[in-house]
Every structure is written in structure tokens, then in C-alpha cells.
Design a protein around this motif. Structure first.
Motif, PDB file in Angstrom:
ATOM      1  N   THR A  68     -39.825  -7.840  -3.705  1.00 22.49           N
ATOM      2  CA  THR A  68     -40.125  -6.733  -4.183  1.00 22.49           C
ATOM      3  C   THR A  68     -41.078  -5.736  -3.310  1.00 22.49           C
ATOM      4  OG1 THR A  68     -39.922  -7.515  -6.571  1.00 22.49           O
ATOM      5  CG2 THR A  68     -40.974  -5.628  -6.261  1.00 22.49           C
ATOM      6  N   GLU A  69     -40.747  -4.908  -2.543  1.00 25.91           N
ATOM      7  CA  GLU A  69     -41.556  -4.077  -1.968  1.00 25.91           C
ATOM      8  C   GLU A  69     -42.415  -3.036  -2.667  1.00 25.91           C
ATOM      9  OE1 GLU A  69     -39.667  -2.528   1.562  1.00 25.91           O
ATOM     10  OE2 GLU A  69     -38.716  -4.562   2.084  1.00 25.91           O
ATOM     11  N   GLN A  70     -43.499  -2.834  -2.181  1.00 26.12           N
ATOM     12  CA  GLN A  70     -44.495  -1.818  -2.930  1.00 26.12           C
ATOM     13  C   GLN A  70     -44.512  -0.589  -1.814  1.00 26.12           C
ATOM     14  OE1 GLN A  70     -45.739  -1.580  -5.735  1.00 26.12           O
ATOM     15  NE2 GLN A  70     -45.565  -4.151  -6.392  1.00 26.12           N
ATOM     16  N   ARG A  71     -44.404   0.656  -2.312  1.00 25.71           N
ATOM     17  CA  ARG A  71     -44.627   1.516  -1.416  1.00 25.71           C
ATOM     18  C   ARG A  71     -46.130   1.629  -0.804  1.00 25.71           C
ATOM     19  NH1 ARG A  71     -40.729   5.029  -0.421  1.00 25.71           N
ATOM     20  NH2 ARG A  71     -38.805   5.089  -2.093  1.00 25.71           N
ATOM     21  N   ARG A 112     -31.657  -5.528  -5.356  1.00 29.72           N
ATOM     22  CA  ARG A 112     -32.682  -4.035  -5.515  1.00 29.72           C
ATOM     23  C   ARG A 112     -32.093  -3.394  -6.749  1.00 29.72           C
ATOM     24  NH1 ARG A 112     -37.325  -1.574  -6.198  1.00 29.72           N
ATOM     25  NH2 ARG A 112     -37.195   0.602  -5.495  1.00 29.72           N
ATOM     26  N   GLY A 131     -31.730   2.471  -5.717  1.00 30.81           N
ATOM     27  CA  GLY A 131     -32.568   1.515  -4.894  1.00 30.81           C
ATOM     28  C   GLY A 131     -32.732   1.471  -3.703  1.00 30.81           C
ATOM     29  N   GLU A 189     -50.252  -0.981  -0.858  1.00 31.92           N
ATOM     30  CA  GLU A 189     -49.709  -0.372  -1.891  1.00 31.92           C
ATOM     31  C   GLU A 189     -50.268   1.014  -1.961  1.00 31.92           C
ATOM     32  OE1 GLU A 189     -48.461  -0.089  -6.592  1.00 31.92           O
ATOM     33  OE2 GLU A 189     -49.201  -2.030  -5.647  1.00 31.92           O
ATOM     34  N   ASN A 192     -36.208   2.628  -1.209  1.00 36.48           N
ATOM     35  CA  ASN A 192     -37.355   1.666  -1.142  1.00 36.48           C
ATOM     36  C   ASN A 192     -37.551   0.940   0.173  1.00 36.48           C
ATOM     37  OD1 ASN A 192     -38.399  -1.145  -1.771  1.00 36.48           O
ATOM     38  ND2 ASN A 192     -39.590   0.448  -2.899  1.00 36.48           N
ATOM     39  N   GLN A 209     -44.784  11.764  -1.937  1.00 35.91           N
ATOM     40  CA  GLN A 209     -43.765  11.230  -1.287  1.00 35.91           C
ATOM     41  C   GLN A 209     -43.140  12.498  -0.686  1.00 35.91           C
ATOM     42  OE1 GLN A 209     -41.323   7.952  -2.519  1.00 35.91           O
ATOM     43  NE2 GLN A 209     -42.707   7.551  -4.136  1.00 35.91           N
ATOM     44  N   GLU A 217     -38.968   5.123  -9.111  1.00 38.90           N
ATOM     45  CA  GLU A 217     -40.013   5.594  -8.060  1.00 38.90           C
ATOM     46  C   GLU A 217     -41.386   5.968  -8.703  1.00 38.90           C
ATOM     47  OE1 GLU A 217     -39.723   5.434  -4.855  1.00 38.90           O
ATOM     48  OE2 GLU A 217     -37.652   4.663  -4.832  1.00 38.90           O
TER      49      GLU A 217
END
Length: 288
Positions: free
Chosen positions: A283-286, A248, A228, A143, A231, A151, A113
Motif C-alpha cells: 500500500t502506497e501513501q500519497r 490495488r 486505483g 505521507e 496512486n 492534488q 482518494e
């Protein structure tokens, strides 16, 4: 802090950020002829965005959102003080202290993170820089570059709305968190305010729900799987998509090793076996 790191990802792309003090950020990001100038200080943030030759995007226009963001932050803490908000989190059922969590889990969370968590002041200029470059490339907000502290600030006070004012309000709240609480306290609050899917909102509840174990009983495999999930909880909950959760988890394992935390071969093998059961995870971006 005085620093001027440069990140280069191509002949026409460069990023320069100068940190002049613990609450100020200034710099310029240029990507393929597009330029974003950033000035951030404790009292405000001003952003100028330009696009040369191939069109105009806010050409020569200055816009300031710091005032609106600061007002949003002030309104939030006026309604419920930071101390009261923290007390309410600590008093909720299922609250899990750091002492109840294995080091492997905590290392996994920080690695995946916000691996500079223990060295930054609540904001991570390098992550912000990377996020801005990726946003410019995509032509949209994809992103956020948020730290664990940011967060937490968002989880305590703000919505998921992708507006700059909300991001600025989040920055002020994050800086206040860093001023009043230690890094360990912030991390502990964080793992008690995020979603783990299936209705679990603390690490302890998630451990009991998914594994039938108290949090301190989690093994390496379970720790890295759990780290994981936040996310994208609805996607990575192991009860819904065990294969995706395992893929993940592999990303978590890679990040841990990159951050100097070795992983056993048995955990890698088990995660790989489950990961083969589904298509590759995106893959995910915050967007925090």
C-alpha cells in the motif's frame, strides 16, 4: 467550523486539532515524546518541531515557510492565472466531463482518494493529522495528507518536489480553487489532470485505451480498476502488472464498501482471481 476531534492510537500517542474558522488550523501532535505544534491561518503557517529527552530536532526553533510558499503561489498565478489554467485543461483533447463518467467510477475515486471531499474546504485536517503522525513515526516525509483539491492544485502549477514551501503554495492554490469552483468542477478537472499510466492523462482516454470503450460504457469492474491506477500509474497500469492492478483494485473495493457503496460479488470475484496472480501489493501513501 468549530471542532476539536481527538484521534488516539496508543497510550503515548494523541492528536488534537482545533478548527477555528474555514482558513485556520491549530493544534498539537505528540507521538512517543515527540511534539509538533502547528499553527496555520490564511496569511501563514508556522511549525515548531521538538523531540524531548532522546535527542533534539529543531529544539525550540520556530521556522516559517508561509512567506516562501505564498510567494511561490503568487508567482505561479501571475505567470498563468487560475482561470487560464482551467480553460487550457478544459480545451485539451480527450477532456472528459462528469456527465460522461459512471457514478461508480466517481464514487470509487472519491472513496479511495479523499472520502471527505464533499465536506471539507479544500484541506482535510484529519488527513493532515494522520499524515503528520505517520511522518513522525517514520522519521521522514512519507505521507502528505493531500485532498483531491490539493492534488489538482499541484497538478496545475507545481512539481512533485517534497518541500514545505511547495506544500504551502499548494494550500493557497487549493483554497483559491475551492473559492472559485464547485466541488463537481474540481473533481472533473482532477480526473483530467492525473496520470493513468501508458500515457493517458484523462479518464476518457484511459477508458478507451485500456478497455476499448467510451467512458460512460465502463462497467463496475472497469470503473474500480481504473480508479486505483493513479496512486502509482507505472506500477498499477493493467497492461504492465495486471495482478498488481487487481490487488490495488481490491483496496478500492474495500474503501468503497467502507464509504457505503456496495460492490457486486462478480466484481469482487473477478478482482480476486486476477490478484492471485502476483505477490501482495504494498500500500502506497500519497506524498503529495
Amino acid at each position: 467550523v468549530d471542532a476539536a476531534p481527538t484521534i488516539e492510537s496508543g497510550a503515548q500517542e494523541s492528536t488534537v486539532i482545533e478548527i477555528t474558522d474555514s482558513l485556520a488550523l491549530s493544534g498539537t501532535i505528540s507521538v512517543s515524546g515527540k511534539k509538533v505544534s502547528i499553527v496555520a491561518a490564511s496569511q501563514g503557517i508556522t511549525i515548531r518541531r521538538e523531540q524531548k529527552e532522546d535527542g533534539t530536532v529543531f529544539n525550540g526553533t520556530m521556522f516559517t515557510v508561509a512567506g516562501q510558499g505564498y510567494e511561490m503561489y503568487q508567482a505561479a498565478v501571475a505567470e498563468t492565472s487560475l482561470e487560464s489554467m482551467v480553460d487550457s485543461i478544459r480545451s485539451k483533447e480527450g477532456y472528459t466531463t462528469l456527465e460522461e463518467l459512471p457514478d461508480t467510477y466517481l464514487n470509487a475515486v472519491v472513496s479511495v482518494e479523499d472520502h471527505r471531499f464533499y465536506s471539507h474546504f479544500g484541506l482535510d485536517p484529519i488527513a493532515i493529522c494522520r499524515a503528520l503522525v505517520n511522518d513522525i513515526r517514520a522519521g521522514r516525509y512519507v505521507e502528505g495528507g493531500s485532498t483531491i483539491t490539493q492534488q489538482l492544485a499541484k497538478n496545475l502549477y507545481f512539481s512533485q518536489e517534497k518541500k514545505m514551501e511547495r506544500k504551502i503554495a499548494e494550500v493557497f492554490a487549493a483554497l483559491e480553487l475551492e473559492r472559485k469552483y464547485s466541488k463537481d468542477e474540481i473533481l472533473e478537472l482532477y480526473v483530467n489532470t492525473i496520470s493513468f499510466g501508458d500515457g493517458y492523462h484523462t479518464a476518457g482516454d484511459a477508458s478507451r485505451g485500456y478497455f476499448g470503450k467510451e467512458p460512460w460504457q465502463m462497467n463496475e469492474y472497469e470503473c474500480t480498476l481504473l480508479a486505483g491506477i493513479p496512486n502509482a500509474p507505472s506500477r498499477y497500469a493493467p497492461t504492465r502488472n495486471p495482478g498488481l492492478a487487481a490487488r490495488r483494485q481490491q483496496q478500492v473495493l474495500r474503501r468503497m464498501e467502507a464509504c457505503g457503496h456496495p460492490i457486486s460479488s462478480s466484481t469482487k470475484s473477478r478482482a480476486a482471481a486476477y490478484a492471485s496472480q502476483t505477490a501482495p501489493v504494498q500500500t502506497e501513501q500519497r506524498t503529495g
